[in-house]
Design an enzyme around this catalytic site. Structure first.
Site, mmCIF file in Angstrom:
data_model
loop_
_atom_site.group_PDB
_atom_site.id
_atom_site.type_symbol
_atom_site.label_atom_id
_atom_site.label_comp_id
_atom_site.label_asym_id
_atom_site.label_seq_id
_atom_site.Cartn_x
_atom_site.Cartn_y
_atom_site.Cartn_z
ATOM 1 N N ASP A 1 42.632 36.298 51.868
ATOM 2 C CA ASP A 1 41.802 35.104 51.714
ATOM 3 C C ASP A 1 40.531 35.271 52.551
ATOM 4 O O ASP A 1 40.574 35.744 53.682
ATOM 5 C CB ASP A 1 42.576 33.857 52.162
ATOM 6 C CG ASP A 1 41.929 32.574 51.687
ATOM 7 O OD1 ASP A 1 42.527 31.898 50.836
ATOM 8 O OD2 ASP A 1 40.818 32.243 52.170
ATOM 9 N N ILE A 2 39.405 34.849 51.997
ATOM 10 C CA ILE A 2 38.109 35.006 52.672
ATOM 11 C C ILE A 2 38.015 34.096 53.901
ATOM 12 O O ILE A 2 37.237 34.368 54.824
ATOM 13 C CB ILE A 2 36.960 34.719 51.670
ATOM 14 C CG1 ILE A 2 35.682 35.417 52.077
ATOM 15 C CG2 ILE A 2 36.750 33.224 51.461
ATOM 16 C CD1 ILE A 2 34.625 35.446 50.979
ATOM 17 N N ASN B 1 48.635 25.049 45.573
ATOM 18 C CA ASN B 1 48.085 23.711 45.400
ATOM 19 C C ASN B 1 47.811 23.487 43.921
ATOM 20 O O ASN B 1 47.234 24.355 43.255
ATOM 21 C CB ASN B 1 46.788 23.567 46.204
ATOM 22 C CG ASN B 1 47.033 23.734 47.696
ATOM 23 O OD1 ASN B 1 48.021 23.226 48.231
ATOM 24 N ND2 ASN B 1 46.156 24.464 48.378
ATOM 25 N N GLY C 1 44.487 19.687 46.961
ATOM 26 C CA GLY C 1 43.534 20.559 47.635
ATOM 27 C C GLY C 1 43.183 21.811 46.862
ATOM 28 O O GLY C 1 42.587 22.736 47.422
ATOM 29 N N GLN C 2 43.519 21.862 45.574
ATOM 30 C CA GLN C 2 43.146 23.047 44.790
ATOM 31 C C GLN C 2 41.642 23.075 44.597
ATOM 32 O O GLN C 2 41.042 22.093 44.137
ATOM 33 C CB GLN C 2 43.852 23.041 43.425
ATOM 34 C CG GLN C 2 43.583 24.319 42.628
ATOM 35 C CD GLN C 2 44.384 24.404 41.329
ATOM 36 O OE1 GLN C 2 45.044 23.449 40.924
ATOM 37 N NE2 GLN C 2 44.320 25.559 40.677
ATOM 38 N N HIS D 1 46.963 30.462 42.027
ATOM 39 C CA HIS D 1 47.115 31.436 43.109
ATOM 40 C C HIS D 1 48.190 30.962 44.058
ATOM 41 O O HIS D 1 48.411 29.758 44.241
ATOM 42 C CB HIS D 1 45.794 31.661 43.844
ATOM 43 C CG HIS D 1 45.095 30.402 44.253
ATOM 44 N ND1 HIS D 1 44.362 29.641 43.356
ATOM 45 C CD2 HIS D 1 45.034 29.750 45.443
ATOM 46 C CE1 HIS D 1 43.877 28.583 43.982
ATOM 47 N NE2 HIS D 1 44.272 28.615 45.246
ATOM 48 N N HIS E 1 49.296 31.206 47.910
ATOM 49 C CA HIS E 1 48.913 31.542 49.282
ATOM 50 C C HIS E 1 50.163 32.078 49.985
ATOM 51 O O HIS E 1 51.194 31.385 50.035
ATOM 52 C CB HIS E 1 48.469 30.293 50.047
ATOM 53 C CG HIS E 1 47.251 29.607 49.515
ATOM 54 N ND1 HIS E 1 46.003 29.749 50.078
ATOM 55 C CD2 HIS E 1 47.093 28.740 48.479
ATOM 56 C CE1 HIS E 1 45.125 28.988 49.416
ATOM 57 N NE2 HIS E 1 45.771 28.373 48.453
HETATM 58 P P1 5GP Z 1 42.910 26.443 47.027
HETATM 59 O O1 5GP Z 1 42.102 25.532 47.923
HETATM 60 O O2 5GP Z 1 42.394 26.406 45.608
HETATM 61 O O3 5GP Z 1 44.393 26.286 47.121
HETATM 62 O O4 5GP Z 1 42.646 27.909 47.583
HETATM 63 C C1 5GP Z 1 41.517 28.664 47.281
HETATM 64 C C2 5GP Z 1 41.422 29.751 48.329
HETATM 65 O O5 5GP Z 1 40.555 30.754 47.851
HETATM 66 C C3 5GP Z 1 40.883 29.270 49.669
HETATM 67 O O6 5GP Z 1 41.833 29.532 50.693
HETATM 68 C C4 5GP Z 1 39.593 30.073 49.828
HETATM 69 O O7 5GP Z 1 39.372 30.461 51.167
HETATM 70 C C5 5GP Z 1 39.825 31.266 48.920
HETATM 71 N N1 5GP Z 1 38.618 31.838 48.356
HETATM 72 C C6 5GP Z 1 37.626 31.163 47.703
HETATM 73 N N2 5GP Z 1 36.686 32.027 47.277
HETATM 74 C C7 5GP Z 1 37.089 33.265 47.652
HETATM 75 C C8 5GP Z 1 36.519 34.576 47.480
HETATM 76 O O8 5GP Z 1 35.444 34.765 46.894
HETATM 77 N N3 5GP Z 1 37.207 35.612 48.006
HETATM 78 C C9 5GP Z 1 38.413 35.436 48.655
HETATM 79 N N4 5GP Z 1 39.015 36.543 49.132
HETATM 80 N N5 5GP Z 1 38.969 34.226 48.820
HETATM 81 C C10 5GP Z 1 38.316 33.154 48.330
#
Ligand code: 5GP
Ligand code: ZN
Length: 114
Positions: free
Chosen positions: A30-31, A87, A93-94, A100, A102
């Site tokens: 994750d970034i 999520n 919080g998606q 995906h 985590h």
């Molecule tokens: P969500 O909030 O949808 O459950 O999780 C999305 C996740 O994707 C977040 O933890 C966010 O840091 C990660 N993320 C978003 N854009 C990028 C990206 O361009 N590269 C990587 N490696 N992670 C990303």
């Protein structure tokens, strides 16, 4: 999916720190990590969210879990413990609408989540 950032990561348009890949899934760091280990595991097929899992595409979910435990072992957190979170939707919080998982670990995680 033209505007999906995770599809762009899959096809190499956006770089990532790859942790695992096969013909069905990709796992990468994750970034913006929330824990010492924070890996995202995604299917290569674009599925937006849990609500879009169906009889035709559900097999990849078990594959993700089979590989998640291998990734946890490879990263040394299979004994200490880890959490897998998906999520689904805005209030959960998606933020990225390509499903995906985590994989979080490497520290004590709190429960319940916020
Ligand atoms: P969500 O909030 O949808 O459950 O999780 C999305 C996740 O994707 C977040 O933890 C966010 O840091 C990660 N993320 C978003 N854009 C990028 C990206 O361009 N590269 C990587 N490696 N992670 C990303
Ligand atoms: Zn996508």
């Amino acid at each position: 999916m033209n505007d999906c950032i995770f599809c762009k990561i899959i096809n190499g348009e956006i770089p990532c720190e790859k942790v695992y890949e096969d013909d069905k899934i990709l796992a990468f760091n994750d970034i913006n990590p929330e824990a010492p280990v924070h890996v995202l595991i995604i299917p290569k097929e674009h599925i937006s969210m849990i609500n879009d899992i169906n009889e035709e595409n559900a097999e990849v979910v078990s594959h993700i879990f089979l590989k998640a435990k291998e990734i946890a072992a490879k990263l040394g957190i299979e004994k200490s413990g880890y959490r897998i979170v998906t999520n689904c939707g805005i209030e959960a919080g998606q933020t990225v609408f390509h499903i995906h998982y985590h994989l979080l670990g490497g520290r004590e995680l709190q429960w319940p989540p916020g």
